[in-house]
Design an enzyme around this catalytic site. Structure first.
Site, PDB file in Angstrom:
ATOM      1  N   HIS A   1      39.591 -60.529  56.535  1.00 38.74           N
ATOM      2  CA  HIS A   1      39.670 -61.424  57.676  1.00 38.74           C
ATOM      3  C   HIS A   1      40.965 -62.023  58.157  1.00 38.74           C
ATOM      4  O   HIS A   1      41.240 -63.123  57.379  1.00 38.74           O
ATOM      5  CB  HIS A   1      38.568 -62.493  57.684  1.00 38.74           C
ATOM      6  CG  HIS A   1      38.318 -63.163  59.012  1.00 38.74           C
ATOM      7  ND1 HIS A   1      39.476 -63.903  59.690  1.00 38.74           N
ATOM      8  CD2 HIS A   1      37.645 -62.783  59.816  1.00 38.74           C
ATOM      9  CE1 HIS A   1      38.939 -64.061  60.802  1.00 38.74           C
ATOM     10  NE2 HIS A   1      37.710 -63.380  61.021  1.00 38.74           N
TER      11      HIS A   1
ATOM     12  N   CYS B   1      20.965 -64.050  66.175  1.00 37.01           N
ATOM     13  CA  CYS B   1      20.705 -62.836  65.603  1.00 37.01           C
ATOM     14  C   CYS B   1      21.549 -61.754  66.054  1.00 37.01           C
ATOM     15  O   CYS B   1      22.108 -60.758  65.398  1.00 37.01           O
ATOM     16  CB  CYS B   1      19.275 -62.061  65.603  1.00 37.01           C
ATOM     17  SG  CYS B   1      18.130 -63.503  65.608  1.00 37.01           S
TER      18      CYS B   1
ATOM     19  N   MET C   1      20.850 -61.464  55.048  1.00 34.68           N
ATOM     20  CA  MET C   1      19.911 -61.997  56.056  1.00 34.68           C
ATOM     21  C   MET C   1      19.697 -63.452  55.726  1.00 34.68           C
ATOM     22  O   MET C   1      19.275 -63.797  54.561  1.00 34.68           O
ATOM     23  CB  MET C   1      18.533 -61.327  55.983  1.00 34.68           C
ATOM     24  CG  MET C   1      17.584 -61.800  56.881  1.00 34.68           C
ATOM     25  SD  MET C   1      17.659 -61.358  58.563  1.00 34.68           S
ATOM     26  CE  MET C   1      16.480 -62.188  59.498  1.00 34.68           C
TER      27      MET C   1
ATOM     28  N   CYS D   1      25.017 -60.287  64.298  1.00 32.22           N
ATOM     29  CA  CYS D   1      24.964 -59.373  63.355  1.00 32.22           C
ATOM     30  C   CYS D   1      24.117 -58.123  63.759  1.00 32.22           C
ATOM     31  O   CYS D   1      24.720 -56.791  63.290  1.00 32.22           O
ATOM     32  CB  CYS D   1      24.322 -60.033  62.133  1.00 32.22           C
ATOM     33  SG  CYS D   1      25.293 -61.119  61.192  1.00 32.22           S
ATOM     34  N   HIS D   2      23.374 -58.176  64.298  1.00 31.02           N
ATOM     35  CA  HIS D   2      22.441 -56.990  64.812  1.00 31.02           C
ATOM     36  C   HIS D   2      22.601 -56.065  66.133  1.00 31.02           C
ATOM     37  O   HIS D   2      22.232 -55.018  66.273  1.00 31.02           O
ATOM     38  CB  HIS D   2      20.760 -57.171  64.750  1.00 31.02           C
ATOM     39  CG  HIS D   2      20.435 -57.925  63.540  1.00 31.02           C
ATOM     40  ND1 HIS D   2      20.057 -57.077  62.259  1.00 31.02           N
ATOM     41  CD2 HIS D   2      20.036 -59.317  62.981  1.00 31.02           C
ATOM     42  CE1 HIS D   2      19.768 -57.647  61.307  1.00 31.02           C
ATOM     43  NE2 HIS D   2      19.746 -59.324  61.902  1.00 31.02           N
TER      44      HIS D   2
ATOM     45  N   HIS E   1      37.532 -55.271  63.324  1.00 31.92           N
ATOM     46  CA  HIS E   1      37.577 -56.597  63.759  1.00 31.92           C
ATOM     47  C   HIS E   1      38.757 -57.251  64.270  1.00 31.92           C
ATOM     48  O   HIS E   1      39.357 -56.867  65.160  1.00 31.92           O
ATOM     49  CB  HIS E   1      36.857 -57.699  62.744  1.00 31.92           C
ATOM     50  CG  HIS E   1      36.529 -58.798  63.081  1.00 31.92           C
ATOM     51  ND1 HIS E   1      35.521 -59.146  64.033  1.00 31.92           N
ATOM     52  CD2 HIS E   1      36.938 -60.174  62.926  1.00 31.92           C
ATOM     53  CE1 HIS E   1      35.440 -60.268  64.252  1.00 31.92           C
ATOM     54  NE2 HIS E   1      36.111 -60.806  63.637  1.00 31.92           N
TER      55      HIS E   1
END
Ligand code: DHE
Length: 544
Positions: A369, A47, A88, A50-51, A327
């Site tokens: 990306h 998790c 999700m 992402c979080h 990124h």
């Protein structure tokens, strides 16, 4: 959101094994210490990408107790089990979690997020090792390798890099490193190779040794992705820098020993809402050729920092607000403009490294990306820099010549279509007519195991598909992903990793750039899970 994006983010964090404390939040559903520990581990593995470690949100929504307790256990369980169209994952129906784990995670995220430990100078010094001190190292090159054409290849799951001779395609050495080395970068002279593991361990390899190997190592945190070295005239091989995900900070080190000199925290305010963020991870770092500066991209705050290393005791940092969440990126063909992806804003920020300012925010496709991107000369628009996307099949070409092609500068001048979404890397070379686009995270194995090649002089013709996975001739039928095109020094060969599971055979495939035919397959039982591979010359000089 595609399965590609989910795969990409769920890479696993080394923080899973770190000791942390449990907070006692009276409003959260009860958990035993054993349950809490298990949930914490799952959280970091599945998790946190992402979080965020502190659950403040990045690609995924914030999951702090004020929010999660208001939603309640039943709501959270449905969300965890079945996922959402916004990205999700459906952890229950995908078979990754059982009902019990879903329940466990729903309770866990209503507790306060445990904070992993900090990692300061004292911690770093304890991990710092000078294996061969500078005075004991060779004073000239002691081997016959053409070191400018060596490829440093990450062996992701074995915690090593393979140094492969680009001329003979023989493995020179397998060097022990941190876990899942993310990138390799060269010192300005091309003598020293620096690699950084996911676990924030940096290894410094001397390519002048008879058999190139580690001469120094250090850990700069608990989790990291980026490293680079000072490239400006007068500062060659003087400093190295590494950015970390946890703790959120960057560290400047001595370029010949990795002795840590200065640690700077990146915690601070976000570019848009100007709110405090406790976990702004350091994403890409690149060394400017224009000034004695490192370009440090801070993901969660959307700030690009120009860190002037000419006097590190009085460090000057120019903070340029760009966009969230930063990124990866690379320079244009002149090295003046740094092009960085703000992936959740679907934008590329062009930063002028000469003037030290933001030139433009450019709207591109879904989740750009670029890796470091690809530079080539477009027949109509002149020099362009290109990025592919994780979220769609497009490739955006951005003009980068404000002098002779003013009307096209820092605009998307053309959008071409590749094989599909799930692209990670794209590459060209000044001596080549081609543009290579991989799709390793596309759910269709036909696409994840092949690459598209465009003729840059005739983009309208569409692409040719090269069946790289097939060419590797691996007998295992497991999922293999073809990842990262990388040219040799001469620009007449392109190398790909055919990345299989840890217990399966992998390979490197080399393509002849002129004929687009298979040139060589490198197989060796030591080539375990190869991913990124970096040509010394091209990395040293930012040729891409
Ligand atoms: Fe990467 C570059 C972060 C997943 C292989 N990756 C980068 C950079 C960052 C980053 C910040 C830019 C470094 C720089 O230029 O200084 N990568 C992350 C993640 O946070 C993410 C999404 C999830 C994770 O948990 O790590 C992630 N990356 C992956 C992969 O799954 C890949 C394919 C395999 C792996 O090792 O995990 C992967 N990333 C790479 C490679 C580069 C890279 C090969 C360098 C590309 C280049 O040409 O410069």
């Amino acid at each position: 959101v595609t399965p590609a994006e989910m795969n990409y983010q769920a890479g696993g964090s080394p923080l899973a094994g770190e000791p942390m404390y449990q907070s006692t939040n009276p409003k959260a559903p009860p958990m035993t210490q054993a349950e809490f520990d298990r949930a914490r581990q799952i959280y970091f593995e599945r998790c946190a990408g992402c979080h965020g470690v502190l659950r403040k949100g990045a690609t995924g929504k914030p999951l702090t107790p004020d929010i999660t307790q208001a939603k309640g256990s039943d709501y959270l369980k449905v969300f965890i089990a079945y996922g959402s169209p916004a990205g999700m994952p459906n952890w229950l129906t995908s078979g990754d979690f059982d009902e019990k784990t879903v329940d466990l995670m729903a309770r866990y995220i209503q507790h306060d997020a445990p904070t992993p430990p900090e990692f300061g100078m004292d911690d770093m010094k304890k991990t710092w090792k000078v294996i061969v001190p500078p005075e004991k190292r060779p004073t000239k090159k002691m081997n016959n390798y053409n070191i400018a054409n060596i490829f440093s290849t990450t062996l992701r799951d074995s915690g090593e890099v393979a140094l492969i001779d680009g001329d003979t395609k023989q493995i020179i050495n397998i060097v022990k490193t941190g876990y899942a080395v993310h990138i390799s970068r060269l010192s300005a002279s091309g003598r020293y190779l620096f690699v950084i593991g996911r676990d924030a361990k940096i290894n410094m390899i001397d390519l002048w040794m008879e058999k190139p190997d580690n001469v120094a190592e250090i850990r700069v945190g608990l989790e990291a992705r980026s490293v680079d070295t000072s490239k400006f005239k007068g500062f060659e091989d003087k400093y190295a820098i590494a950015g970390s995900y946890w703790p959120p900070q960057y560290t400047i080190m001595k370029g010949d020993t990795l002795e840590p000199l200065k640690i700077v925290a990146t915690r601070g305010m976000t570019v848009d809402k100007q709110e405090y963020h406790p976990e702004p991870r350091v994403a890409s770092i690149i060394a400017s050729h224009y000034k004695p500066e490192f370009v440090v991209n801070v993901k969660e705050t959307g700030q690009t920092l120009l860190v002037d290393y000419s006097n590190i005791d009085a460090l000057k940092v120019t903070t340029i607000g760009t966009a969230r969440f930063l990124h990866d990126g690379g320079v244009d063909s002149t090295g003046r403009y740094f092009m960085v992806a703000a992936n959740q804003s679907n934008k590329i920020a062009a930063v002028d490294l000469k003037e030290g300012k933001l030139t433009k925010l450019i709207e591109v496709g879904k989740i750009p990306h670029p890796g470091r991107g690809a530079n080539f000369v477009h027949p109509k628009f002149g020099p362009v820099w290109a990025t592919g996307h994780l979220g769609d099949e497009t490739i955006s070409l951005i003009g980068t010549d404000p002098v002779k092609h003013k009307d096209s500068a820092f605009k998307v001048v053309e959008t071409i279509k590749g094989q599909g979404g799930g692209n990670l890397f794209i590459k060209s070379h000044p001596k080549s007519q081609h543009l290579y686009v991989d799709t390793p995270l596309n759910p269709d194995p036909k696409l994840s195991q092949s690459v598209a090649v465009f003729d840059v002089k005739n983009l309208a013709k569409g692409y040719t598909v090269l069946p790289i996975g097939e060419w590797a001739g691996l007998t295992d039928d497991g999922a293999k992903r073809v990842v990262q095109p990388e040219y040799n020094k001469a620009g007449d060969e392109v190398w790909f990793a055919v990345w299989s599971a840890k217990n399966k055979e992998s390979a490197m495939v080399v393509v002849d750039d002129k004929t687009l035919k298979l040139k060589a397959v490198i197989k060796d039982k030591r080539l375990i899970t190869p991913t990124g591979h970096f040509n010394v010359h091209n990395t040293q000089h930012d040729v891409y």
